[in-house]
Structure formats: C-alpha cells, structure tokens
Design a protein around this motif. Structure first.
Motif: not given
Ligand code: NAP
Length: 471
Positions: A395, A35, A3, A398
């Motif tokens: 957001e 991150l 990811t 994720k």
C-alpha cells in the motif's frame, strides 16, 4: 528512474530474521499479484527457521515440519538467503537503507522477562528461554550449564514454554534421545536427579496460557504423575464464566480429571499449582535452596477476567535447587532500530516502524512477528501478521511513500558490501548441506537429527572459514 515493483526495476526488500515471521513475509511478497520483487533474507545464524529450530521442543517434530514450507519459499529464484550475517555487526541499518527500497525486521524477541523478586539472581535460578536454547542446541547457549543435581525444580508461569520445560525435565532422556535434542542436553539430563517439578500459576486453571494438548502431554509422560490439588480447582464466578472459552474448558476438565487421580505411584512427580506466586527464592551458600510462595486471591479485573492479589498465607517449597522463570519473552534493542522499552519490542504502528512509541513513521521500515506484536501466538499466528504488514508495505509503495534517499538496487550491491566486510556468508544451498549432514549424523546416533551446536562447526562443515579478515 522507473518505479520499484516493475519488470524493469523490481522492488528490493531486505527481511532481517529467517524465523517463521520472516519466511511468511517473504512468502507474502512472492504471492503479491503483479509485483516484481527481489527479497534478500538475512539471519545472524548460518541456520534458518528461528524458533522453529531453536524454540519448538525436540519432541514436537510435527510442529517443526513447517520448515518444509520455508524451504519452498527459499528456493524461489527471487529470494536470496544470507546466513551468518548479523545486523549491527556485518551489516548496518544504514547499509540496508542504501541498498533496499523496503526493510522488514523479523528478529523476534531474544530475551526474557524477570520476576523481580529477591533471590532471583542466585545460582540455580535460570530463565526458561536459556534452558530452551540450550536443549535445542542453539549456539548462543552451547556453553550454558544447568545444575540438575537437586531433587526438586520449580517452573514459574503457566504458558506453553513452561510446559515444554517441565516436560523436558520430567521426561525419560532416552525418549528425548530419539529426537533432535542437543547431545550435550541429553548427557546432562541422563545425570539429572530431578524427581519433583512444580509448575506455578499465579492465577487459576481457567486463566492458564497453555494449550490443552500441552497440558495433556504432561499427563502422558510414562514415568511421571501429574498431580493437581482439588482445592485449587474450585472456581470463582468470573472464572466459571471463562469456561465459555473452549480451550479454557478443555484445560479445566483435564486438570479436574487429573485432580481425581491423586498422587499416583510413579517415580517422578509434576505438581501443577494455581493461585500461587513466588515471593522469594531462598538461598543457601549462594544457591537456591527453597522457594517461598504466597497464596493469591483472584479478584475481577474489570475486563472480564481476574487478577491476582497476594493473600496472607505463605508456603515454603523446601529442597528446591532449580528455578526456571517462564513469564514471557522480551525483545532486545538492535542498533539503528527504534525500540519501545515499555512494550519490549520494535516501536511500531501496525507494522510501520515509528521513531518512538506514538511517534512519526520511519519510511520504508516495517516489522513482523514477535518483534512487532510481542511474544505471543503460535507459529501459524505469524503468517497472518506478516501478510498484514506486507499488505501495508505494498500500500505504501503504491502511494509513493518510500523513503526519499537513493537506493543501489543492483543485484551485486549486497554481496559486494559483505565481501568487503569479510562476512562469512552461508547461502541456502550451504545450509541445506549442513542440514543433510545433521540428518546423517542423527541417523548414526538413532536420532532424527544431530544438530551442530557451534557456528564454527557449521561453517567448517561447508568450508566457510570460521575466522576471516575483516576488510
Ligand atoms: P505466555 O503464553 O505469555 O505465558 C506466560 C505465563 O507467564 C502466563 O501464565 C503468565 O500469567 C505468567 N506470568 C507472567 N508474569 C508473571 C509473574 N510475574 N509471575 C508469575 N507468572 C507470570 O508465554 P510463553 O509460555 O513464553 O509462550 C510464548 C508464546 O509461544 C505463546 O503464545 C505460546 O503459546 C507459544 N508457544 C507455543 C508452543 C506450542 O504450541 N507447543 C510452545 C511454546 C510456546 P498471567 O496469564 O497471569 O499473566
């Protein structure tokens, strides 16, 4: 495939536009806990900082000091700067989509609004944004010419840009010549014949968009009197209630004090007028020679403020050869990026780009700053704006809401593409060399900085050929 955002596969973000909102977006990414991110920051000019360099007035150096924060952001090893790379020319939106997980548009509002009155296209009628770009040495405006051979000038609009323009017109050029104002602007201002400047607000003093500090600065110009009509300080009931706003109250109190001083005896005059609108720029031999005004009535707008309605009385400002409209900036469409024509900015829903106003989200594409909200707010306003958009981006990341197309996130993907296109990329280190030269050249001239005002000069200064083959 892992990811994006992890140690094995950092999130790859492109930020388009290295002005305040772009830098704040980069900073927000760097500060996002946990991150792993790589950010490529693009600007169409070799120089970064956007309006902090090309918009903030040369005599407002304290505001420009914010660029030290941007330098710290750019020096982070996770950030690469691509100066002199224009979206739509050197790199396309499709190129970006193929190389980045997420894209942030931070290219501001590069045009201006028109007044929509007869005579607006006469010679001598200009946009304030063009004048600002010109005196700030922005390469796009390098060859603009402003005819300053008349005695009276009009500035329409009462925001902070209007005040900057009035101040530059009324100020002693030798005072400005200590700043980083463009050399070509100082030579033109030295020859200027402008003695009277009219600042025109369509509504009243309480509705002025300028900041108290800005209007006070007009009153502090050594060679100019600030003249305010006492009759225009009389307030309607809604405006009286508006004085509960601290900034409006300060503006109003200051203007009332100025009104009491009368005409003064200085050589230059600034007339600050309220509740007046230009309805026509009158021309002679194709050039502005007078401005016809209508006196407005202010009536409640039903939203707690007032709107202006033209009254019956008109007034002629004779001998005016120069008009600057300063009624707000406006975005311009960029190829491949949805544009909201009515709002004059990128079509978006709280920072998520949408296909058209009210339409579906374009996944992985976002917008910050004036390109998102329209042309309002001080430089610092952009920090909260960019932080909010980056939070939305994280957001979406994720929630797995990235665009569903392959991304070549290799570190070489963009440099390889730009090299194949023959783009003359300016790195941040090269920009800092240009910066150093500008400061050195300024020192020699007794100024804070002498800007390079042509892209070719900047490229030559750091040995990037100005013209090269496009593969
Ligand atoms: P602004 O603050 O939006 O002001 C625009 C002005 O134009 C308003 O007074 C508005 O009046 C007037 N106007 C709009 N349409 C008009 C029309 N058709 N006829 C007459 N007047 C009209 O815009 P700005 O001055 O371009 O500034 C943009 C942003 O940059 C602002 O947030 C500003 O504070 C910021 N800025 C800050 C500084 C600084 O901090 N020193 C310097 C420059 C700019 P209404 O209110 O009646 O609409």
């Amino acid at each position: 495939m892992s990811t994006p955002g992890t140690a094995e596969r950092p999130l790859c973000v492109a930020v388009i536009g290295a002005g305040p909102s772009g830098f704040y977006a980069v900073e927000a990414f760097l500060k996002t806990p946990g991150l792993n991110v790589r950010v490529d920051l693009f600007d169409r000019l070799p120089s970064p900082y956007g309006l902090a360099r090309g918009g903030v007035a040369p005599d407002h150096q304290k505001i420009k000091a914010v660029t030290a924060v941007y330098d710290r952001v750019a020096s982070d090893p996770r950030v690469r700067f691509y100066g002199n790379v224009k979206l739509g020319k050197d790199i396309t939106v499709s190129d970006l989509r193929a190389r980045y997980d997420q894209i942030v548009y931070a290219f501001g509002c590069e045009s201006d609004r028109k007044m929509g009155i007869p005579g607006e296209d006469l010679k001598g009628s200009y946009s304030a944004t063009d004048f600002v770009g010109w005196y700030n040495g922005h390469p796009d405006y390098r060859d603009f010419q402003f005819d300053l051979s008349c005695e009276a000038a009009v500035v329409v609009g009462i925001g902070n840009v209007a005040i900057d323009v009035v101040r530059i017109l009324a100020q002693d050029p030798e005072v400005l010549n200590k700043t980083d104002i463009a050399a070509h602007a100082v030579s033109a201002l030295r020859k200027s014949k402008v003695k009277r400047v009219y600042l025109l607000g369509r509504r009243g003093p309480v509705q002025a968009a300028f900041s108290p500090k800005e209007i006070e600065e007009l009153g502090e110009i050594e060679r100019a009197d600030l003249i305010v009509k006492e009759s225009e300080m009389v307030l309607d009931e809604v405006s009286k209630a508006g004085l509960s706003d601290a900034s409006a109250k300060k503006n109003y109190d200051y203007l009332c004090e100025a009104a009491k001083k009368g005409a003064g005896s200085k050589d230059h005059k600034i007339f600050s007028r309220f509740s007046v609108s230009p309805v026509e720029l009158v021309g002679k031999d194709g050039k502005v020679s007078a401005v016809k005004l209508v006196l407005n009535n202010l009536i409640p707008d039903g939203k707690g403020s007032v709107k202006c309605v033209a009254g019956d009385k008109t007034e002629m400002l004779d001998g005016v050869g120069l008009v600057f409209r300063s009624v707000g900036y406006r975005g311009i469409p960029v190829p491949g990026v949805p544009f909201d024509e009515k709002a004059g900015r990128v079509a978006n829903d709280n920072g998520r780009v949408v296909v058209a106003a009210g339409g579906a989200v374009v996944p992985s594409e976002y917008v910050v700053g004036w390109a998102k909200r329209g042309p309002s707010g001080l430089i610092g306003t952009n920090r909260a704006c960019s932080v909010a958009t980056v939070a939305t981006m994280v957001e979406d990341l994720k929630a797995g809401k990235l665009a569903q197309h392959p991304v070549d996130a290799s570190i070489e993907a963009t440099p390889r593409l730009l090299a194949s296109k023959g783009a003359k990329v300016v790195t941040f280190a090269q920009w800092k060399s240009i910066d150093k030269l500008e400061v050195e050249n300024g020192k020699k001239a007794g100024k804070i900085r002498e800007k390079f005002t042509r892209v070719s000069e900047m490229l030559a200064a750091v040995d990037v050929p100005a013209v090269g083959p496009k593969a």
